[in-house]
Design an enzyme around this catalytic site. Structure first.
Site, short mmCIF file in Angstrom:
data_model
loop_
_atom_site.label_atom_id
_atom_site.label_comp_id
_atom_site.label_asym_id
_atom_site.label_seq_id
_atom_site.Cartn_x
_atom_site.Cartn_y
_atom_site.Cartn_z
N PRO A 149 3.21 5.61 -5.69
CG PRO A 149 3.36 7.47 -7.10
CD PRO A 149 4.18 6.49 -6.35
CD GLU A 160 8.66 9.92 -13.86
OE1 GLU A 160 7.52 9.46 -13.96
OE2 GLU A 160 8.90 11.06 -13.43
CG ASP A 210 -5.37 2.59 17.03
OD1 ASP A 210 -5.30 3.31 18.04
OD2 ASP A 210 -4.44 1.88 16.61
NE ARG A 253 -0.12 4.18 17.09
CZ ARG A 253 -1.35 3.67 17.11
NH1 ARG A 253 -1.75 2.88 16.14
NH2 ARG A 253 -2.17 3.96 18.08
N1 ADE Z 1 6.21 7.80 -3.75
C1 ADE Z 1 5.75 8.91 -4.33
N2 ADE Z 1 4.48 9.16 -3.97
C2 ADE Z 1 4.11 8.15 -3.13
C3 ADE Z 1 2.92 7.84 -2.43
N3 ADE Z 1 1.83 8.60 -2.53
N4 ADE Z 1 2.91 6.74 -1.67
C4 ADE Z 1 3.99 5.96 -1.59
N5 ADE Z 1 5.14 6.19 -2.22
C5 ADE Z 1 5.21 7.28 -3.00
#
Ligand code: ADE
Length: 277
Positions: free
Chosen positions: A92, A119, A176, A161
């Protein structure tokens, strides 16, 4: 293209056997290999995580299993004739995964994915492999998943794709939403198919008219309508040169106007409520 995925949940990647990616594998266009990280643990409990230095909640994935796994996967790939690997680290905290990045990754011959649980992975692992190959830390959106495996599925499908011959029609991705290089990134509007009437609901007459010019204009107006409603940021950041006279008429109907102070000149903004056209 070769894809390697190292994970503690190999079964999570089963969807790579079905649909578009599964067919591309069966045709030999994609060589996908999923590896169990625990194969590179040597203690009784197959430990892959430990407590974080500096304290705090959660666990951190350990250096040694990842280092041994990646060395082994890379050595195996090179031996099989693959070259120029890139490491894809779903997190994230990564850069946003976009269509533009999907296109960039689709042009590489070999992607190695390291989806993490807990984590995340001890930073030294990423720093170590970054000295040997490009590393892409990518986030698929502003939310936190329990692990990176679902992100691997997302990235893999978006990339696969785009590979030559994977989608039947080579033209299919030119239109797209988010195709890089498009003048304006607009969301695609609604689509219809037979029957012409369903539960009393018809299809917009124009689509049955056979008038290609008018149909193209209608589709563009619907794209503008949907983009203004769902992704106003795409209109706001669009170069106003992307909008022709008819676009501007439609945007005006939707409550948008060129901002004389916008940068570049004339960028569109939404007129505040109550302000006249
Ligand atoms: N791992 C946990 N959340 C994630 C996300 N939003 N994007 C990529 N990998 C992740």
């Amino acid at each position: 293209m070769r894809l390697d995925v190292v994970t503690i949940f190999p079964e999570y990647l089963e969807p790579l056997n079905v649909s578009l990616v599964g067919k591309a594998r069966a045709r030999g266009q994609l060589d996908v290999r999923v590896h169990d990280l625990r194969a590179w643990t040597y203690d009784r409990h197959n430990t892959v995580d430990d407590t974080p230095y500096g304290g705090g909640p959660g666990m951190v994935m350990k250096t040694e299993p990842w280092g041994d796994a990646l060395d082994s996967v890379l050595a195996d790939g090179y031996e099989a004739g693959s070259h120029a690997p890139a490491l894809i680290v779903p997190t994230p905290s990564g850069r946003p995964f976009t269509q533009e990045l999907a296109v960039e990754l689709s042009e590489r011959p070999w992607l190695v994915f390291t989806p993490a649980r807990y984590e995340g992975i001890d930073r030294r692992v990423i720093d170590e492999y970054a000295t040997r190959m490009p590393v892409y830390e990518v986030s698929i959106g502003d939310y936190v998943l329990a692990g990176g495996e679902a992100a691997v599925l997302v990235v893999t499908e978006a990339v696969a794709r785009l590979l030559p011959g994977v989608l039947g029609n080579a033209e299919s991705h030119r239109d797209d939403s988010f195709a890089p290089g498009a003048m304006a990134n607009l969301l695609e509007g609604p689509v219809y198919t037979k029957p012409p009437e369903w539960r009393g609901r018809g299809v917009p007459d124009l689509l049955l008219s056979g008038h290609h010019g008018k149909i193209a204009r209608w589709r563009r107006d619907e794209a503008l309508r949907r983009t203004a409603a769902n992704r106003p940021d795409l209109i706001e950041t669009c170069d106003p040169k992307a909008f022709d006279k008819k676009d501007r008429e439609m945007l005006s109907i939707l409550g948008w106007a060129p901002d004389p102070e916008g940068e570049p000149y004339g960028r569109f903004w939404r007129r505040p409520e109550g302000m006249e056209q």
